[in-house]
Structures are given as C-alpha cells and as structure tokens.
Design a protein around this motif. Structure first.
Motif, PDB file in Angstrom:
ATOM      1  N   GLU A  22       0.688  -1.320  -0.004  1.00  0.00           N
ATOM      2  CA  GLU A  22       0.151  -0.024   0.081  1.00  0.00           C
ATOM      3  C   GLU A  22       0.823   1.233  -0.158  1.00  0.00           C
ATOM      4  O   GLU A  22       0.780   2.232  -0.632  1.00  0.00           O
ATOM      5  CB  GLU A  22      -0.897  -0.049   1.192  1.00  0.00           C
ATOM      6  CG  GLU A  22      -1.996   0.991   1.440  1.00  0.00           C
ATOM      7  CD  GLU A  22      -2.795   0.867   2.622  1.00  0.00           C
ATOM      8  OE1 GLU A  22      -2.932  -0.066   3.122  1.00  0.00           O
ATOM      9  OE2 GLU A  22      -3.168   2.053   2.876  1.00  0.00           O
ATOM     10  N   PHE A  23       2.105   1.365   0.698  1.00  0.00           N
ATOM     11  CA  PHE A  23       2.819   2.308   0.799  1.00  0.00           C
ATOM     12  C   PHE A  23       3.975   2.399  -0.361  1.00  0.00           C
ATOM     13  O   PHE A  23       4.884   3.205  -0.099  1.00  0.00           O
ATOM     14  CB  PHE A  23       3.408   2.649   2.000  1.00  0.00           C
ATOM     15  CG  PHE A  23       2.630   2.867   3.342  1.00  0.00           C
ATOM     16  CD1 PHE A  23       2.271   4.150   3.691  1.00  0.00           C
ATOM     17  CD2 PHE A  23       1.731   2.103   3.915  1.00  0.00           C
ATOM     18  CE1 PHE A  23       1.386   4.601   4.548  1.00  0.00           C
ATOM     19  CE2 PHE A  23       0.926   2.069   5.222  1.00  0.00           C
ATOM     20  CZ  PHE A  23       0.747   3.932   5.252  1.00  0.00           C
ATOM     21  N   ASN A  41       7.183  -7.186  -0.601  1.00  0.00           N
ATOM     22  CA  ASN A  41       5.769  -6.795  -0.326  1.00  0.00           C
ATOM     23  C   ASN A  41       4.624  -7.761  -0.668  1.00  0.00           C
ATOM     24  O   ASN A  41       5.092  -8.720  -1.588  1.00  0.00           O
ATOM     25  CB  ASN A  41       5.316  -5.461  -0.483  1.00  0.00           C
ATOM     26  CG  ASN A  41       5.050  -5.253  -2.112  1.00  0.00           C
ATOM     27  OD1 ASN A  41       4.644  -5.979  -2.738  1.00  0.00           O
ATOM     28  ND2 ASN A  41       5.486  -4.096  -2.431  1.00  0.00           N
ATOM     29  N   TYR A  42       3.669  -7.733  -0.375  1.00  0.00           N
ATOM     30  CA  TYR A  42       2.553  -8.758  -0.749  1.00  0.00           C
ATOM     31  C   TYR A  42       2.370  -8.838  -2.106  1.00  0.00           C
ATOM     32  O   TYR A  42       2.122 -10.063  -2.760  1.00  0.00           O
ATOM     33  CB  TYR A  42       0.961  -8.309  -0.005  1.00  0.00           C
ATOM     34  CG  TYR A  42       0.156  -9.140  -0.454  1.00  0.00           C
ATOM     35  CD1 TYR A  42      -0.182 -10.551   0.371  1.00  0.00           C
ATOM     36  CD2 TYR A  42      -0.855  -9.011  -1.347  1.00  0.00           C
ATOM     37  CE1 TYR A  42      -1.161 -11.368  -0.082  1.00  0.00           C
ATOM     38  CE2 TYR A  42      -1.789  -9.788  -1.750  1.00  0.00           C
ATOM     39  CZ  TYR A  42      -2.027 -11.158  -1.086  1.00  0.00           C
ATOM     40  OH  TYR A  42      -2.964 -11.922  -1.338  1.00  0.00           O
ATOM     41  N   GLY A  43       2.284  -7.726  -2.838  1.00  0.00           N
ATOM     42  CA  GLY A  43       2.009  -7.911  -4.335  1.00  0.00           C
ATOM     43  C   GLY A  43       3.129  -8.401  -5.105  1.00  0.00           C
ATOM     44  O   GLY A  43       3.070  -9.188  -6.047  1.00  0.00           O
ATOM     45  N   GLN A  44       4.418  -8.407  -4.287  1.00  0.00           N
ATOM     46  CA  GLN A  44       5.559  -8.878  -5.120  1.00  0.00           C
ATOM     47  C   GLN A  44       5.443 -10.343  -4.771  1.00  0.00           C
ATOM     48  O   GLN A  44       5.741 -11.200  -5.639  1.00  0.00           O
ATOM     49  CB  GLN A  44       6.882  -8.341  -4.499  1.00  0.00           C
ATOM     50  CG  GLN A  44       7.140  -6.998  -4.826  1.00  0.00           C
ATOM     51  CD  GLN A  44       8.652  -6.569  -4.293  1.00  0.00           C
ATOM     52  OE1 GLN A  44       8.804  -6.280  -2.990  1.00  0.00           O
ATOM     53  NE2 GLN A  44       9.494  -6.279  -5.028  1.00  0.00           N
ATOM     54  N   GLU A  74      -5.459 -13.792 -11.864  1.00  0.00           N
ATOM     55  CA  GLU A  74      -5.734 -12.297 -11.658  1.00  0.00           C
ATOM     56  C   GLU A  74      -5.413 -12.150 -10.229  1.00  0.00           C
ATOM     57  O   GLU A  74      -6.022 -12.824  -9.160  1.00  0.00           O
ATOM     58  CB  GLU A  74      -7.018 -11.885 -12.203  1.00  0.00           C
ATOM     59  CG  GLU A  74      -7.121 -12.231 -13.750  1.00  0.00           C
ATOM     60  CD  GLU A  74      -6.070 -11.297 -14.469  1.00  0.00           C
ATOM     61  OE1 GLU A  74      -5.888 -10.295 -14.101  1.00  0.00           O
ATOM     62  OE2 GLU A  74      -5.725 -11.858 -15.732  1.00  0.00           O
ATOM     63  N   ARG A  75      -5.462 -10.714  -9.801  1.00  0.00           N
ATOM     64  CA  ARG A  75      -5.572 -10.244  -8.454  1.00  0.00           C
ATOM     65  C   ARG A  75      -6.850 -10.312  -7.738  1.00  0.00           C
ATOM     66  O   ARG A  75      -6.979 -10.962  -6.656  1.00  0.00           O
ATOM     67  CB  ARG A  75      -4.945  -9.024  -8.129  1.00  0.00           C
ATOM     68  CG  ARG A  75      -3.390  -8.596  -8.442  1.00  0.00           C
ATOM     69  CD  ARG A  75      -2.643  -9.421  -7.048  1.00  0.00           C
ATOM     70  NE  ARG A  75      -2.909  -8.598  -5.779  1.00  0.00           N
ATOM     71  CZ  ARG A  75      -2.111  -7.622  -5.317  1.00  0.00           C
ATOM     72  NH1 ARG A  75      -1.144  -7.321  -6.147  1.00  0.00           N
ATOM     73  NH2 ARG A  75      -2.368  -7.003  -4.218  1.00  0.00           N
ATOM     74  N   GLY A  76      -7.766  -9.821  -8.544  1.00  0.00           N
ATOM     75  CA  GLY A  76      -9.082  -9.901  -8.262  1.00  0.00           C
ATOM     76  C   GLY A  76      -9.540  -9.412  -6.624  1.00  0.00           C
ATOM     77  O   GLY A  76      -9.075  -8.305  -6.331  1.00  0.00           O
ATOM     78  N   GLY A 132     -10.236  -4.109  -4.004  1.00  0.00           N
ATOM     79  CA  GLY A 132      -9.716  -5.546  -3.272  1.00  0.00           C
ATOM     80  C   GLY A 132     -10.166  -5.642  -2.061  1.00  0.00           C
ATOM     81  O   GLY A 132     -10.694  -4.584  -1.347  1.00  0.00           O
ATOM     82  N   LEU A 133      -9.754  -6.619  -1.136  1.00  0.00           N
ATOM     83  CA  LEU A 133     -10.152  -7.030   0.128  1.00  0.00           C
ATOM     84  C   LEU A 133      -9.088  -6.808   0.969  1.00  0.00           C
ATOM     85  O   LEU A 133      -9.118  -7.080   2.286  1.00  0.00           O
ATOM     86  CB  LEU A 133     -10.799  -8.322   0.039  1.00  0.00           C
ATOM     87  CG  LEU A 133     -12.067  -8.585  -0.512  1.00  0.00           C
ATOM     88  CD1 LEU A 133     -12.640  -9.971  -0.171  1.00  0.00           C
ATOM     89  CD2 LEU A 133     -13.062  -7.746   0.083  1.00  0.00           C
ATOM     90  N   ILE A 134      -7.697  -6.500   0.304  1.00  0.00           N
ATOM     91  CA  ILE A 134      -6.647  -6.684   1.230  1.00  0.00           C
ATOM     92  C   ILE A 134      -6.481  -5.167   1.971  1.00  0.00           C
ATOM     93  O   ILE A 134      -6.315  -3.875   1.371  1.00  0.00           O
ATOM     94  CB  ILE A 134      -5.091  -6.572   0.435  1.00  0.00           C
ATOM     95  CG1 ILE A 134      -5.199  -7.981  -0.368  1.00  0.00           C
ATOM     96  CG2 ILE A 134      -4.072  -6.467   1.313  1.00  0.00           C
ATOM     97  CD1 ILE A 134      -5.479  -9.260   0.476  1.00  0.00           C
TER      98      ILE A 134
END
Length: 336
Positions: free
Chosen positions: A249-250, A299-302, A317-319, A328-330
């Motif tokens: 997020e950051f 990070n989570y995305g990585q 997909e991230r979905g 999303g829900l994160i």
C-alpha cells in the motif's frame, strides 16, 4: 514419530508440548529455526526447485516469519490435508502455511487460531475442453476426483445436494494423486480451490486441454494457522503478514525498503519499519525485524506476482486479493 503424533491428535488428544506452551517465539529463537508445515507439492504455493529448495506463495510467508524472528533457517514439513492440522496441534510444527480454509469449526473446536487471510479463493471445478461442458449445472452423474480431509469434499457434496444432482467421488489423500487420476481419465471433473486447480493444471500433460468452469461453489479464505492460546506467537505471525500487505500500500519493496527507512518522513511508515516507536519490540522482536522481512520476501504484491500472478504458470488475476484502495479486500489495520 510423526505418525504417532498424528494418530493421537486425530483421536482428539490435543497435547501441545510444554515447551510450546511456554512460548512458541521463545522456542523458535532458542532452536534457531522455524518449523513450518506446508504442501508436499502444489506449484505456486509450495514446491521444490531444481536445486531442491522449497519456494512458493505459502513458503514466502514461512520465510517472512522466519525473518521477523531472526531465524532464517526454515525446516519445512510437507503435509497432506489430513496431516496438516494434527501436525500443528501436536507441536510437530510451529506454523501451518498451506492453503487452509478459515472455518468456524476449525477455529472453535480444534485448538487452533487463524491469523490472517493471505488469499481470498473459492472452490471451482475443472473439466476437459473436449467434453463441451460450460457450466457446473451440467455435471449431474459425473465422477469427481478430489482430495479427502479438506473442505473440498464437504463443499462438493453440499453443492450437488442443493442442486438436486448426484455424483460419484473418487478420493485420494494427496493432491498429485488427484491430478494424475483426472489427467488419466479416471474421472470427469477435478475439484479444489480455483488457485489449486490452476496449479494442478500447470502440471498436466496438456494444460490447455482443460478449462475451469465459471461457478465458484464456496468462499475459501486461506491463511496461516497457529495453535490456540499463544497470543504472542499469533501476533507475530499476524503482524508480519500485515507488514507485507501494508508495504505494498505504501509502495515499499524489497529493493527500496532500506532507502525508505532512511529517508521517509511519513510517521506511519517510520513506525511500521521500526525507525520510531516500539511496535516490534512490543511483539518481542527486535527493531530490525520489519526491514529484514521486506528485504527477504518483498511486499504482498511482489509475493503474489512472483508465485501466482499473470506471468507465472498459474496466471491468476489479483481479483479480491487486490489492495482495498484498488477495489480489493486487502485491508490492513494501522501501524500505530
């Protein structure tokens, strides 16, 4: 030894070791390694590379926790669905990171605590393209290959009963055996979580010959699990996972975390990375824990992109696994 522990735990004898009750964090640091339970083989989540090193989405959260507690050595225990929960109950492992669905009965009755949801998933069904089947509603009378000892078995029974259809289950203890049976034509359908179907499809003889049907028949929130009653250890795992999500997020990555640590003037980022405040020391960790985690796994995305994303064999997909500010829900609580 493991078989004895598993048998006792399966019989309802929950006997977490006295050492574990003294504090899993202290046990792990004293041992110098983290005992993490994961898959035997599930591409994208936990598998062995050509050098025999374990890698994957679930494995990265084992590595993240290992980095947080400053014990980078991880001893992995490959577990089947039936073995995974007893292994945690018995103290054979410190942490279970193995696509385990967060359910009320598991949370309330088994002496376990779910920490975070690392993947929002759902159960699906895969068939051969040549069958011409376009919908799960066309599967009345089908034979279905599935893994026993999981929510998969219960969900598929509920779905067929609710829709007035019948099926014949063909069950196996291990996911590779489910895949092999389906790939060999022993059943019409392969069912498990959609992410798991994508993983197993990537290993089939002709992956493009198979299609995942559009229906999701369940919600499958997946995440790491610890033993009930050790709040400090649960907090360590929970905030380590949340750190990876907040870092995305950051805009903090494995490559820039040290630069951001040195230069950021954002008060929350400074607290999150341990530059100010005592958030990580309050968990029983040292001040360097957050930077160490992000340098180790990113990070989570990585983590998602490296193991499950569009450029991997799973092509997911991230979905709903996208950040909250991107639909999303994160969504991570504040580091305050």
């Amino acid at each position: 030894m493991r078989s004895i522990l598993v048998a006792l735990a399966a019989a309802g004898v929950l006997f977490a070791s006295s050492a574990a009750q003294a504090g899993t964090l202290q046990d792990v640091q004293a041992n110098g390694f983290l005992k993490c339970g994961t898959h035997i083989e599930n591409p994208g989540f936990s598998a062995l590379d050509s050098n025999g090193q374990r890698f994957g989405f679930d494995v990265d959260f084992c590595r993240a926790v290992g980095a947080a507690v400053n014990t980078p050595e991880i001893k992995y225990t490959p577990l089947t669905s039936k073995e995974r929960l007893p292994a945690l109950q018995s103290g054979e492992i410190d942490l279970l990171s193995r696509t385990t669905t967060y359910t009320m009965s598991r949370d309330a009755n088994l002496g376990l605590d779910f920490t975070n949801i690392t993947l929002y998933d759902g159960q699906g069904m895969m068939v051969r393209k040549s069958s011409g089947i376009k919908s799960a509603k066309e599967l009345d009378g089908a034979t279905i290959c599935l893994q026993t000892g999981s929510t998969t078995e219960l969900n598929i029974s509920d779905y067929f009963r609710k829709n007035g259809m019948s099926f014949t289950p063909v069950v196996f203890d291990k996911q590779p055996d489910v895949r092999a049976a389906y790939d060999a034509g022993r059943c019409d359908v392969h069912t498990t979580d959609v992410s798991g179907l994508a993983a197993q499809r990537s290993l089939m003889q002709n992956p493009d010959d198979h299609v995942i049907l559009p229906e999701l028949i369940s919600k499958e929130p997946l995440g790491p699990v610890v033993r009930h009653g050790d709040n400090q250890w649960a907090d360590v795992v929970r905030w380590t996972v949340w750190l990876t999500m907040a870092a995305e997020e950051f805009g903090i990555t494995a490559d820039n975390v040290e630069k951001i640590y040195a230069e950021s003037t954002d008060p929350e980022v400074q607290r999150m990375l341990g530059k100010t405040g005592t958030l990580w020391q309050d968990l029983g960790l040292d001040q360097g824990a957050p930077v160490r985690v992000l340098k180790t796994v990113g990070n989570y995305g990585q983590i998602f992109d490296r193991n499950l994303g569009a450029n991997t064999p799973l092509r997911l997909e991230r979905g709903p696994n996208e950040q909250w500010n991107k639909g999303g829900l994160i969504y991570v609580p504040p580091f305050r």
